[in-house]
Every structure is written in structure tokens, then in C-alpha cells.
Scaffold this active site. Structure first.
Site, PDB file in Angstrom:
ATOM      1  N   GLU A  78     -28.474 -33.948  42.141  1.00 53.21           N
ATOM      2  CA  GLU A  78     -29.101 -33.174  43.345  1.00 53.21           C
ATOM      3  C   GLU A  78     -30.320 -33.603  43.450  1.00 53.21           C
ATOM      4  OE1 GLU A  78     -27.027 -31.392  45.457  1.00 53.21           O
ATOM      5  OE2 GLU A  78     -25.381 -31.749  44.495  1.00 53.21           O
ATOM      6  N   CYS A 128     -35.547 -28.200  48.636  1.00 56.61           N
ATOM      7  CA  CYS A 128     -35.122 -29.691  48.745  1.00 56.61           C
ATOM      8  C   CYS A 128     -34.848 -29.791  50.054  1.00 56.61           C
ATOM      9  CB  CYS A 128     -34.248 -29.614  47.616  1.00 56.61           C
ATOM     10  SG  CYS A 128     -32.684 -28.553  48.174  1.00 56.61           S
TER      11      CYS A 128
HETATM   12  P1  NAD Z   1     -38.551 -29.676  37.776  1.00 52.74           P
HETATM   13  O1  NAD Z   1     -39.962 -30.041  37.589  1.00 52.74           O
HETATM   14  O2  NAD Z   1     -38.171 -28.326  37.520  1.00 52.74           O
HETATM   15  O3  NAD Z   1     -37.463 -30.701  36.939  1.00 52.74           O
HETATM   16  C1  NAD Z   1     -36.291 -30.607  36.958  1.00 52.74           C
HETATM   17  C2  NAD Z   1     -35.823 -30.719  35.552  1.00 52.74           C
HETATM   18  O4  NAD Z   1     -35.663 -31.766  35.080  1.00 52.74           O
HETATM   19  C3  NAD Z   1     -36.439 -29.428  34.852  1.00 52.74           C
HETATM   20  O5  NAD Z   1     -35.207 -28.697  34.215  1.00 52.74           O
HETATM   21  C4  NAD Z   1     -36.903 -30.378  33.796  1.00 52.74           C
HETATM   22  O6  NAD Z   1     -37.214 -29.657  32.376  1.00 52.74           O
HETATM   23  C5  NAD Z   1     -36.205 -31.551  33.630  1.00 52.74           C
HETATM   24  N1  NAD Z   1     -36.876 -32.730  33.186  1.00 52.74           N
HETATM   25  C6  NAD Z   1     -38.421 -32.987  33.578  1.00 52.74           C
HETATM   26  N2  NAD Z   1     -38.790 -34.067  33.122  1.00 52.74           N
HETATM   27  C7  NAD Z   1     -37.663 -34.644  32.475  1.00 52.74           C
HETATM   28  C8  NAD Z   1     -37.464 -35.912  31.480  1.00 52.74           C
HETATM   29  N3  NAD Z   1     -38.407 -36.559  31.404  1.00 52.74           N
HETATM   30  N4  NAD Z   1     -36.434 -35.968  31.042  1.00 52.74           N
HETATM   31  C9  NAD Z   1     -35.309 -35.001  31.072  1.00 52.74           C
HETATM   32  N5  NAD Z   1     -35.453 -33.755  31.714  1.00 52.74           N
HETATM   33  C10 NAD Z   1     -36.599 -33.741  32.249  1.00 52.74           C
HETATM   34  O7  NAD Z   1     -38.314 -29.918  39.207  1.00 52.74           O
HETATM   35  P2  NAD Z   1     -38.577 -31.024  40.019  1.00 52.74           P
HETATM   36  O8  NAD Z   1     -37.950 -32.539  39.891  1.00 52.74           O
HETATM   37  O9  NAD Z   1     -40.351 -30.905  40.382  1.00 52.74           O
HETATM   38  O10 NAD Z   1     -37.934 -30.576  41.449  1.00 52.74           O
HETATM   39  C11 NAD Z   1     -38.412 -30.746  42.664  1.00 52.74           C
HETATM   40  C12 NAD Z   1     -37.462 -32.276  43.186  1.00 52.74           C
HETATM   41  O11 NAD Z   1     -36.230 -31.591  43.242  1.00 52.74           O
HETATM   42  C13 NAD Z   1     -37.740 -32.107  44.702  1.00 52.74           C
HETATM   43  O12 NAD Z   1     -37.393 -33.760  44.987  1.00 52.74           O
HETATM   44  C14 NAD Z   1     -36.492 -31.600  45.436  1.00 52.74           C
HETATM   45  O13 NAD Z   1     -36.175 -32.064  46.563  1.00 52.74           O
HETATM   46  C15 NAD Z   1     -35.607 -31.813  44.436  1.00 52.74           C
HETATM   47  N6  NAD Z   1     -34.402 -30.514  44.653  1.00 52.74           N
HETATM   48  C16 NAD Z   1     -33.214 -30.952  44.908  1.00 52.74           C
HETATM   49  C17 NAD Z   1     -32.320 -29.860  45.199  1.00 52.74           C
HETATM   50  C18 NAD Z   1     -30.957 -30.254  45.477  1.00 52.74           C
HETATM   51  O14 NAD Z   1     -30.194 -29.284  45.555  1.00 52.74           O
HETATM   52  N7  NAD Z   1     -30.726 -31.396  45.875  1.00 52.74           N
HETATM   53  C19 NAD Z   1     -32.692 -28.603  44.886  1.00 52.74           C
HETATM   54  C20 NAD Z   1     -34.120 -28.335  44.430  1.00 52.74           C
HETATM   55  C21 NAD Z   1     -34.641 -29.380  44.299  1.00 52.74           C
END
Ligand code: NAD
Length: 452
Positions: free
Chosen positions: A228, A262
């Protein structure tokens, strides 16, 4: 939006691959015992998860306020009620969804009495890795789906919303079957330790850079993934659209959670005359939503951390400021901002904004808008405001996006029968309602041919 893993802090929980192996081994033993499969267990877990949400509204709202300065109204509706609605939908329909479906058998090729059917089998142990922006909903809706499908599950909340993460780590084992559901808090080292294990499904919400890391790790075990992800979701405003109504819907959905959604409308695509009318209407409606000083409004959230604050403020020079543009780093506050005369190649158009900045880009009508959308990554959602059925049909037929909403952004996620997910760079697979059951199950073919 890109996360740079190198800049993330080691949370130092000391959770290693050995701990992860022991944990998944324990959950796998529970799954193999057959405990998670009966409908009664699944419904009981879903009912308990529902109780977790309804009995802890104050604690959840407090955690979300600490992490994101979310208002109580936003916590209640977009985190708690939205998750409860999903759970209620599972509770109401699960039995019916789980009924085996008969499949037609080609009579000429099989003996009389042959039957065929499909049934949903749980996969085993699922891993749910969640993001920080809706840290309750984005963790618990997939967890509910995994449980509805009869799996054991490891939930990994985001370390960027630490108060909510800690609350989930405390409440989930209190309410749910602790032999089948575990929470692992932490950041990159902990998630990496988890991803080294063989799961039966990995469900990831977050940015595409990490999505690729997750998919590579899952590929080592041939584990299926749901990704997602995000990206830029455009909002096309047609010449004939009611400008006041459009501005009200755009502002309410763009500036909720300070734009950190998102599926928030990322930018507006419209013709120059409508753009000018929208400038005035958006300014007015932002004033109505957040008052003359949004920084002092309880209804307006904050940017999650300094890194994202710096990233979003660097986008503010990408056009003429219609309203907003101010910011306060100490308070992680960025005013709800509308930018006009934005060049399609300006910095604000080069990445997902994920903050309270709404650029207006002008095009010369629908043909140019469709070309603009199709030249870029397939969006997580496409929004259109129009009174014209031809425009509706053309957008549906000539563009590709995770979802297409006319008249109201974001709220497709509140319709459990609609699949929620992206396409191409905005994601892979989908969930919500029966789509969650499908995501966390194997759809098994069963053929029964009489021996005589
Ligand atoms: P975040 O920083 O919370 O990261 C998401 C998860 O990935 C966390 O649990 C984090 O611990 C893990 N993570 C981070 N780096 C990692 C690595 N190197 N290896 C393994 N796991 C790792 O969230 P984010 O990525 O900043 O979220 C924002 C993005 O997510 C935006 O692009 C947003 O559009 C997207 N998003 C999508 C949805 C959806 O439902 N499609 C919902 C919310 C956010």
C-alpha cells in the site's frame, strides 16, 4: 515521498533475527494447532479488536494528539470509527464469504456426479508493517483482515508515531489471543529482523523505496506481498464544476491531518479561469475550517517530525502563494497553503507532497488533463469534480489509478466493499471488506470426482 533508511535512528530495542525467529515459531505453532481457523475464534478476535477501539477512545486520542496533534474529531472519525466500520462489516459478512463457492464442471469431460468448488484457506503467519500517518487504522484494519482470514499475525507499528505504537503494543496482547497476535515495536533493525523470517504474507503500508526493500526480502521466501504505497493523487476540476462546493471538499480532504494522508488530493489540475475562481474559494473555505490563525486551531494537525517539516517547507517556493505559506519549525507547523501558477516541473510537482500544500496547475481542458495524468506514475487515487457525464466516462476509460472518485476525495476508503489499493508505483494488491479476506487467504480449488 522517499524515506532514507540511513537517516533513521536505531531504536535500540535489541530485537534481533533470533528473537524474530522465536516469535514467528511460536505463532506458527499456534497456527498449526488449528486454533485460528474456526469461524468462532475469528469472530471472537474481531469482537475483541472492536472492544479495544471502543473502550480506549481517550487513550487512543491522547496518543494521536501526542504524535500528530490530531484533533479528537479526526481521531474519532478517521481512526476509530473507520476501523470499527471495517470490523463490523467483517463480522456481518464473514460467514457468508467463507462459504465454499461451487464452480461449474464441463460435463463432457468428467464423470457424472463430479463437483468443483473454491474455498478460502488461511495462509499462516502474516506480517503487517504500518505507517505513521493513520497509525491506528493502518495497523488495525490489516490486522483485522489477517484475523478474519484465520491467520496468526505480527503487527509492526511505525516508529515515527511512538506514542500510538506503544499504546498498540500494550493493548493488542491485552485484548487479543497473545499466542496468535504479537506486536513488535521498532524501526529499520527490528523490521529487517522480521523480514528475514519466512512469513506467509507481508502487508506493507508506506513509501515505495521501502516497498521495494520489503518485496525483495519477501521474494527470498516466495512470500506474497500487499504493498500500500503513495504518490501524487491529482484532482481535476472541470469548467462546469460548482466552485464553492469543490473548494469545500478539496480543502477538507487535503488539509485533514495536515495533508499527511496517502490519498489526499496532491494537486489540482484545471483551466486558468476555474483556477482563479478556486483561488478565492479555497482561501475562504480554509478560513472557515481553521479560522484566521490555523496555528491556534485545534482542528489543524502538525507535521510528524523535523525531517518531513524541512522537506515540505522546501516545496513552498514552487509557485505564487495564494494563502498560507507561513511555518514554525519549533511547533512543526506549516500553514494550510495554496500555490497558483505552478510549473509542472516545479519541485512541488516532483514528489508526493504529504503536507498541507495544494498546488494548482493549469491545463487547457480535459484532453490536456488526461494527457498530463497519463504521462506520470499511475496515481493511488484520481479525483474529479464535474457535472459532465462524458468527462466522467472519459476519465474512467482513459486513465488508470488505484481509485477514481467523483465529487469527494478520500472517502472510497470508507466503503468496505470497494477494494483499497494502488496500481503500478502506487501499490500492489488491495484490501478492505472481502478484499481483505482475499488478500490474507489462499483461494483453493477443490475438485471431487466420484471413483465409480
Ligand atoms: P513510515 O516511515 O512509517 O514507514 C513505514 C514502515 O516502514 C514503518 O513501519 C517503518 O518502520 C518501516 N521501514 C522504514 N524503513 C524501513 C527499511 N529500511 N526496512 C524495513 N522497514 C522499514 O511511513 P512512510 O513511508 O513515511 O509513509 C508515508 C508514505 O506511505 C507516503 O508515500 C504515503 O502515501 C504512503 N502511505 C500509503 C498508504 C496506503 O494505504 N496506500 C497509507 C499511508 C501512507
Amino acid at each position: 515521498m522517499t524515506a532514507t533508511p540511513a537517516t533513521r535512528q536505531d531504536t535500540g530495542t535489541g530485537f534481533t533475527a533470533e528473537h524474530a525467529a522465536a516469535l514467528t515459531g511460536r505463532l506458527r505453532a499456534t497456527f498449526r494447532s488449528g486454533r485460528t481457523k474456526p469461524l468462532a475464534w475469528r469472530k471472537q478476535q474481531l469482537t475483541r479488536l472492536r472492544a479495544l477501539l471502543t473502550e480506549n477512545g481517550d487513550a487512543i486520542a491522547a496518543a494521536l494528539h501526542t504524535d500528530l496533534r490530531k484533533s479528537r474529531a479526526e481521531s474519532d472519525s478517521m481512526e476509530i470509527a473507520s476501523t470499527v466500520t471495517e470490523i463490523d462489516h467483517y463480522l456481518e459478512h464473514l460467514e457468508e464469504w467463507l462459504r465454499p463457492r461451487p464452480a461449474g464442471v464441463p460435463e463432457a469431460a468428467f464423470p457424472e456426479g463430479t463437483t468443483a468448488r473454491t474455498q478460502y484457506d488461511p495462509l499462516g503467519v502474516a506480517l503487517v508493517i504500518s505507517a505513521w500517518n493513520y497509525p491506528v487504522n493502518l495497523l488495525l484494519v490489516p490486522v483485522a483482515g489477517a484475523l478474519a482470514a484465520g491467520n496468526a499475525v505480527v503487527a509492526k507499528p511505525s516508529e515515527l508515531s511512538p506514542a500510538t505504537s506503544a499504546l498498540m503494543a500494550r493493548l493488542l496482547p491485552e485484548y487479543l489471543d497473545a499466542d496468535a497476535v504479537a506486536v513488535v515495536e521498532g524501526a529499520v533493525p527490528e523490521t529487517t529482523a522480521l523480514l528475514a523470517q519466512r512469513f506467509d504474507h507481508v502487508f506493507y503500508t508506506g513509501n515505495g523505496t521501502v516497498g521495494r526493500i520489503v518485496m525483495k526480502a519477501a521474494a527470498e521466501h516466495l512470500t506474497p506481498v500487499t504493498l500500500e504505497l503513495g504518490g501524487k493523487s491529482p484532482a481535476f476540476v472541470d469548467r462546469d464544476a460548482d466552485v464553492a462546493a469543490t473548494a469545500a471538499r478539496l480543502a477538507a480532504t487535503k488539509f485533514a491531518n495536515a495533508g499527511q494522508t496517502c490519498v489526499a488530493p496532491d494537486y489540482v489540475l484545471t483551466d486558468p479561469a476555474t483556477a482563479r475562481a478556486l483561488e478565492t474559494a479555497l482561501t475562504e473555505v480554509i478560513g472557515q475550517l481553521f479560522g484566521p490563525d490555523p496555528q491556534s486551531s485545534d482542528a489543524f494537525a502538525r507535521i510528524v517530525n523535523e525531517r518531513h517539516f524541512d522537506r515540505v517547507t522546501a516545496l513552498l517556493d514552487s509557485g505564487r502563494t495564494v494563502t498560507g505559506g507561513t511555518h514554525d519549525r519549533a511547533d512543526k507547523y506549516i500553514a494550510p497553503t495554496v500555490l497558483a501558477d505552478v510549473d509542472p516541473d516545479a519541485p512541488v510537482m516532483r514528489e508526493e507532497i504529504f503536507g498541507p500544500v495544494l498546488p494548482i496547475v493549469t491545463v487547457d481542458g480535459l484532453d490536456e488533463a488526461i494527457a498530463f495524468i497519463n504521462e506520470r506514475d499511475k496515481p493511488l487515487a484520481l479525483y474529479a469534480f464535474t457535472d459532465n457525464d462524458v468527462t466522467r466516462e472519459r476519465l474512467a476509460a482513459e486513465t488508470s489509478s488505484g481509485a477514481l472518485n467523483f465529487g469527494l476525495p478520500i472517502y472510497h476508503l470508507a466503503v468496505p466493499e470497494l477494494p483499497f489499493g494502488g496500481v503500478g508505483p502506487s501499490g500492489m494488491g488491495n484490501y478492505h471488506g472481502r478484499h481483505s479476506l482475499a488478500a490474507f487467504s489462499h483461494h483453493k480449488a477443490v475438485l471431487d470426482v466420484p471413483l465409480a
